[in-house]
Enzyme design. Structure first.
Site, PDB file in Angstrom:
ATOM      1  N   SER A  96     130.353  -2.215  39.959  1.00 27.29           N
ATOM      2  CA  SER A  96     131.120  -1.055  40.395  1.00 27.29           C
ATOM      3  C   SER A  96     130.842   0.147  39.476  1.00 27.29           C
ATOM      4  O   SER A  96     129.695   0.566  39.351  1.00 27.29           O
ATOM      5  CB  SER A  96     132.603  -1.418  40.456  1.00 27.29           C
ATOM      6  OG  SER A  96     133.318  -0.456  41.185  1.00 27.29           O
ATOM      7  N   ASP A 149     131.649  -3.307  51.680  1.00 26.19           N
ATOM      8  CA  ASP A 149     132.329  -3.099  50.398  1.00 26.19           C
ATOM      9  C   ASP A 149     133.308  -1.934  50.540  1.00 26.19           C
ATOM     10  O   ASP A 149     132.899  -0.831  50.919  1.00 26.19           O
ATOM     11  CB  ASP A 149     131.287  -2.798  49.313  1.00 26.19           C
ATOM     12  CG  ASP A 149     131.860  -2.774  47.909  1.00 26.19           C
ATOM     13  OD1 ASP A 149     132.969  -2.247  47.726  1.00 26.19           O
ATOM     14  OD2 ASP A 149     131.184  -3.254  46.989  1.00 26.19           O
ATOM     15  N   HIS A 169     134.136  -6.523  47.440  1.00 27.37           N
ATOM     16  CA  HIS A 169     133.569  -5.586  46.477  1.00 27.37           C
ATOM     17  C   HIS A 169     132.657  -6.327  45.515  1.00 27.37           C
ATOM     18  O   HIS A 169     133.100  -7.230  44.807  1.00 27.37           O
ATOM     19  CB  HIS A 169     134.712  -4.907  45.728  1.00 27.37           C
ATOM     20  CG  HIS A 169     134.279  -3.867  44.745  1.00 27.37           C
ATOM     21  ND1 HIS A 169     133.207  -3.022  44.969  1.00 27.37           N
ATOM     22  CD2 HIS A 169     134.774  -3.523  43.526  1.00 27.37           C
ATOM     23  CE1 HIS A 169     133.074  -2.207  43.927  1.00 27.37           C
ATOM     24  NE2 HIS A 169     134.006  -2.506  43.039  1.00 27.37           N
TER      25      HIS A 169
END
Length: 511
Positions: free
Chosen positions: A225, A452, A480
């Protein structure tokens, strides 16, 4: 609620511990081989690059901890305050076959890398990776054990998280703005000395100090991320020092903050649609069994009711619209949390909001005693420094509401208003949106998940195009990030890259 640039990895670790919902990152030489000459280190930075880490036990079996010294201000190294950055490692299980150090970062910004290492990565990463690498984590500046940013007391944070983030009257807008201003003042009062120096660029420079202190000529790294932005920034600053970089759940550094928030809003709508499709096929779906559109309408109506009539939670706090929205969105990060969300929604619709409140608390990293980690303080501190504010005034938010609500009829309003927080930040942004190319770097592996919610798949495609040596690996699925989430195809491709340096075939797709 500040969903922007949040990550599953911190939330996932909490799910794993609290609800058992989370399942377990250059082609080029190894990290200990010097294929290219190391760029000259400025004289003023040599004491930092030449420091020796003093490893010690840190209360967790098998782990060592140390402290890395870094300049508060890289423009004045040695002339001002130094920062003490916390580092932890677990040594390779096959020392004779060791390839070097593997640095991990769970994202956020604001997620504790050390917490992630000790609670998940050092045990949850595949055994063949842990056998060949020392697993290493450093809490970035301003985060967790590394000079943490502080902003509010726990009681003040409870009040902040309850603030109505879908104002529909001037007085409600004024209260939201006042909450943002109070938050920002609290950060300045409690953390003013470090607040101007927690940017991603500075954190990436700290990573290079750590690389040198670990004795590695090149950096091997898995970032999830926001950790992909940190890793890509490192690669752009130090392309000749890139070893094997996995960037999983990629951010697009070329986007403005407003565009980032709008894209992420659409990402959460995509994730909710996947959840609703699954839900309405079940007789027990709390949002009905007719259609996705009907489920969306029912959820929207439920949020509207909570705006004026919060429900009980079994404790002193009540569940209003803001906390309920956060709880639902938190469950969008990982499809394995959908059963918990269905149960929580079913109870909340009966007036029992404790399940959704628990999901919101996991997202905010609030424990059962009412204490918060510094995640939600470090998060805006980094974001508001890295990019100019998405909106400068409430009027700008109102002008953009149609676009946000089109992107997500249920979540769009809350996400638009949550993006106003940086407008009142006490220090100006030092970063700007721009492409990162890392020209000359060894092969880098970018990983994207098609549904996602937090880092939409187009961002991974964009980052892979920007980085001159990147290969894109695609996971066709929900949730995610992709590594360690159950796809053998994804895990094998990443493990092979980390161990051999060979990226997968271009455009490889996994299920």
């Amino acid at each position: 609620m500040d969903i922007s640039r949040r990550t599953l990895r911190t939330l996932g670790a909490a799910f794993a511990a609290a609800a058992l919902l989370f399942s377990g990152c250059s082609s080029g030489s190894s990290t200990t081989a010097a294929a290219q000459p190391t760029p000259r280190v400025p004289a003023a930075l040599k004491p930092y690059y030449e420091q020796t880490l003093q490893w010690r036990g840190c209360g967790e079996a098998g782990f060592e901890c140390a402290t890395l010294k870094a300049p508060l201000d890289y423009a004045r190294p040695g002339q001002g305050r130094d920062l003490k950055l916390a580092v932890s490692r677990k040594k390779a299980t096959r020392s004779g076959q060791r390839l070097g150090s593997l640095l991990v970062n769970p994202g956020g910004p604001g997620g504790s890398a050390i917490g992630y290492l000790q609670s998940f990565a050092a045990l949850g990463y595949p055994a063949r990776v842990r056998a060949r690498y020392d697993m290493v984590a450093m809490d970035p500046r301003g985060v967790a054990a590394s000079e943490p940013v502080r902003c509010l007391s726990d009681k003040q944070m409870d009040s902040y998280t309850r603030t109505d983030q879908t104002p529909d009257a001037p007085a409600e807008t004024d209260r939201l703005v006042a909450a943002y201003k109070k938050f920002a003042r609290g950060c300045a009062d409690r953390s003013g000395k470090v607040l101007a120096h927690v940017s991603t660029v500075e954190a990436a420079r700290d990573m290079d100090l750590l690389r040198a202190a670990l004795g590695d000529n090149r950096l091997t790294y898995v970032g999830a991320s926001y950790g992909t932005f940190l890793g890509a920034t490192y690669a752009d600053l130090y392309p000749s020092r890139v070893g094997r970089l996995v960037l999983d759940g990629a951010l697009d550094p070329a986007l403005s903050s407003r565009r980032t928030n709008l894209d992420q809003t659409a990402g959460f709508e995509t994730a909710f649609t996947a959840f609703a499709k699954d839900c309405v096929r079940r007789d027990s779906c709390p949002l009905g069994t007719r259609s996705v559109a009907d489920a969306r309408d029912r959820l929207g109506s439920f949020f509207t009711r909570l705006d004026s009539r919060p429900v009980a939670t079994g404790g002193s706090r009540r569940l209003g619209e803001s906390l309920a929205t956060t709880g639902v969105m938190a469950a969008m990060y990982d499809e394995s949390s959908w059963p918990q969300l269905r149960t929580a929604l079913r109870a909340a619709l009966r007036g029992e909001g404790g399940g959704l409140l628990n999901l919101a608390d996991l997202y905010y990293e609030r424990d059962s005693g009412g204490s918060y980690t510094n995640l939600m303080y470090a998060n805006p501190a980094v974001n508001c420094l890295d990019l100019p504010a998405a909106f400068r005034t409430p009027a700008e938010v109102e002008q953009s509401l149609p676009a946000f609500k089109k992107a997500s009829p249920v979540f769009g309003g809350a996400l638009a208003w949550s993006a106003l927080n940086c407008a009142y930040w006490p220090v100006p942004a030092t970063g700007r949106p721009h492409a990162l190319t890392a020209k000359g770097a060894a092969p880098i592996l970018v990983v994207g998940t098609t549904r996602d919610p937090a880092t939409p798949y187009p961002w991974a495609r964009s980052l892979a195009r920007q980085l001159s040596s990147a290969t894109l690996l695609t996971y066709e699925g929900d949730g995610h990030t992709a590594y360690g989430r159950g796809s053998r195809c994804i895990d094998d491709a990443i493990d092979t890259y980390l161990i051999s340096g060979r990226p997968p075939a271009p455009a490889k797709r996994c299920h």
